[in-house]
Design an enzyme around this catalytic site. Structure first.
Site, PDB file in Angstrom:
ATOM      1  N   LYS A  54       0.840  -1.200   0.000  1.00 42.84           N
ATOM      2  CA  LYS A  54       0.000   0.000   0.000  1.00 42.84           C
ATOM      3  C   LYS A  54       0.873   1.247   0.000  1.00 42.84           C
ATOM      4  O   LYS A  54       0.626   2.202  -0.743  1.00 42.84           O
ATOM      5  CB  LYS A  54      -0.914  -0.005   1.231  1.00 42.84           C
ATOM      6  CG  LYS A  54      -2.053  -1.011   1.102  1.00 42.84           C
ATOM      7  CD  LYS A  54      -2.717  -1.326   2.428  1.00 42.84           C
ATOM      8  CE  LYS A  54      -3.750  -2.444   2.254  1.00 42.84           C
ATOM      9  NZ  LYS A  54      -4.248  -2.988   3.506  1.00 42.84           N
ATOM     10  N   GLN A  98      -4.084  -1.408   9.746  1.00 47.83           N
ATOM     11  CA  GLN A  98      -4.044  -2.748   9.149  1.00 47.83           C
ATOM     12  C   GLN A  98      -4.646  -3.805  10.078  1.00 47.83           C
ATOM     13  O   GLN A  98      -4.291  -3.896  11.245  1.00 47.83           O
ATOM     14  CB  GLN A  98      -2.583  -3.112   8.805  1.00 47.83           C
ATOM     15  CG  GLN A  98      -2.412  -4.448   8.113  1.00 47.83           C
ATOM     16  CD  GLN A  98      -3.029  -4.493   6.724  1.00 47.83           C
ATOM     17  OE1 GLN A  98      -2.893  -3.576   5.928  1.00 47.83           O
ATOM     18  NE2 GLN A  98      -3.729  -5.575   6.436  1.00 47.83           N
ATOM     19  N   ASP A 121     -10.919   2.709   4.370  1.00 48.17           N
ATOM     20  CA  ASP A 121     -11.242   1.277   4.345  1.00 48.17           C
ATOM     21  C   ASP A 121     -12.759   1.063   4.405  1.00 48.17           C
ATOM     22  O   ASP A 121     -13.255  -0.030   4.147  1.00 48.17           O
ATOM     23  CB  ASP A 121     -10.614   0.588   5.570  1.00 48.17           C
ATOM     24  CG  ASP A 121      -9.500  -0.369   5.176  1.00 48.17           C
ATOM     25  OD1 ASP A 121      -9.398  -0.680   3.984  1.00 48.17           O
ATOM     26  OD2 ASP A 121      -8.751  -0.795   6.074  1.00 48.17           O
TER      27      ASP A 121
END
Ligand SMILES: NC(=O)c1ccc[n+]([C@@H]2O[C@H](COP(=O)([O-])OP(=O)(O)OC[C@H]3O[C@@H](n4cnc5c(N)ncnc54)[C@H](OP(=O)(O)O)[C@@H]3O)[C@@H](O)[C@H]2O)c1
Length: 296
Positions: A54, A98, A121
Site C-alpha cells: 500500500k 491494518q 477502508d
C-alpha cells in the site's frame, strides 16, 4: 464456451494511471496532495507485505504517505491517541489501520474512532450506514473493485440477477448493497447465500453475475453455473507450496471447468486481488477532493 478473462491487473493499472493524472491536476489547480497514513501493529509477515504494498503504491502514484509501525503490545489507549492525531493532521486524508489487529485491541472501537471522512477502508459504522442508504462518498475497497471490474468489462448490471456467495462484512454484504442501489453501475436484483442457505446451487444456477467470496477452494463447480454467466471469484486459498517455495493459490471457483461455461471470469490470482489496493488509493484521492470542497 471459453470465457473471456477479466484481467484485474490490467484494469487496476488503468485506474492507477487515472489516479496519477488526477493527483497531478489536483496539485496544479488546488495545491492539494492527497495523503494516506498506514498504521501497523506488530510484524505479522502477511500484514507487513500488505502494508508495504500500500505504501509503495501510494508513493508511486504521487500521494503523500506516512507509515506508522508500532509494537504489537501497543495499548488500545495509545492506538486511539495515534488515530486522534491522524484525524487532526491536515496532510492526511486517508487513515488505514491494518487488520487483523492483536487480540487485546478492540478493532470496532478503533474503526469507530477514525474520522468517517478519512475512513478509506470504509469500516466506520457511519459509512457502513451510508452505503446501506445509497449515499456513500467512499465505497469499501474490494467490493468497489468488483463493481469496477464489471463496469469496465462492459457487463450489464442493470436488471441482472446477481448471486453473491458469502455474507462477510468486508465483501459479501457490501457488494450486495452496492449492486442493488438505485444507481448507475447497479440496479441489480441481488441474492445473498451463506452456510444456512438450503440449496446454494439452486440460486447460483440462475445468476447472470455470480460473485463468490466463501473462502472454500474450488467450491463452485461447473454444474452450479448458468451457461454464459459472468463469474467473479474473490476467494484466495492457499492449497500448498511449490517445490520452489511459492504459495499455490486457488479461488473459490473451479476455474478450469467453469471457464468453459461462463462468458467472462476472473482468474485467481490476477482478478479481484489487484483491484483492492487500487480502490484504497481512489478512496484517498476522493477523500482529499471532498476535504478541499471539490466533488469526488
Ligand atoms: N482478493 C481480495 O482482495 C480479497 C479481499 C477479501 C477477501 N478475499 C478472500 O475472499 C474469501 C472470503 O473472504 P471474506 O472475508 O469475504 O469471508 P469470510 O469472513 O471468510 O466468510 C465466508 C463467508 O462465506 C460463507 N460460506 C462459507 N462456506 C460456504 C458454503 N459452503 N456455502 C455458502 N456460503 C459459504 C460464510 O457463511 P456464514 O456467514 O454462514 O458462515 C461466510 O459468510 C477468502 O478466500 C478471502 O481470502 C479476497
Amino acid at each position: 464456451m471459453t470465457a473471456k478473462l477479466i484481467n484485474g491487473a490490467e484494469i487496476a493499472l488503468q485506474i492507477r494511471e487515472e489516479i496519477k493524472q488526477e493527483i497531478i491536476r489536483l496539485k496544479a489547480t488546488h495545491n492539494v496532495v492527497p495523503g494516506l497514513a498506514t498504521v501497523l501493529l506488530g510484524s505479522d509477515p502477511g500484514s507487513l507485505s500488505y502494508i508495504s504494498g500500500k505504501e509503495k503504491t501510494a508513493k508511486e502514484l504521487g500521494f503523500y504517505s506516512e507509515r506508522i509501525d508500532l509494537p504489537e503490545a501497543t495499548s488500545q489507549k495509545d492506538l486511539l491517541a495515534i488515530v486522534d492525531k491522524l484525524n487532526k493532521n491536515q496532510k492526511i486524508h486517508g487513515i488505514l489501520v491494518q487488520e487483523p489487529l492483536p487480540k487485546h485491541i478492540n478493532a470496532n472501537e478503533v474503526n469507530s474512532a477514525i474520522d468517517p471522512k478519512k475512513d478509506v477502508d470504509v469500516f466506520h459504522p457511519v459509512n457502513v450506514g451510508r452505503l446501506m442508504t445509497g449515499d456513500a462518498d467512499l465505497l469499501p475497497c474490494t467490493p468497489a473493485g468488483i463493481q469496477q471490474l464489471l463496469i469496465r468489462s462492459g457487463v450489464k448490471i442493470d436488471g441482472a440477477e446477481v448471486v453473491v456467495v458469502g455474507r462477510s462484512n468486508i465483501v459479501g454484504k457490501p457488494i450486495a448493497n452496492i449492486l442493488l442501489q438505485k444507481n448507475k453501475g447497479a440496479n441489480a436484483t441481488v441474492t445473498l447465500c451463506h452456510t444456512h442457505t438450503l440449496d446454494v446451487a439452486f440460486h447460483t444456477r440462475y445468476a447472470d453475475i455470480l460473485i463468490v467470496a466463501a473462502g472454500r477452494p474450488k467450491y463452485i463447480t461447473a454444474d452450479m453455473v448458468k451457461e454464459g454467466a459472468v463469474v467473479i471469484d474473490v476467494g484466495v486459498n492457499q492449497i500448498g507450496t511449490s517445490k520452489s517455495g511459492k504459495r499455490i493459490l486457488v479461488g473459490d471457483v473451479d476455474f478450469e471447468n467453469v471457464k468453459e461455461k461462463a462468458s467472462m471470469i476472473t482468474p485467481v490470482p490476477g482478478g479481484v486481488g489487484p483491484m483492492t489496493i487500487t480502490m484504497l488509493m481512489l478512496n484517498t484521492l476522493k477523500a482529499a477532493k471532498l476535504a478541499a470542497g471539490l466533488t469526488a
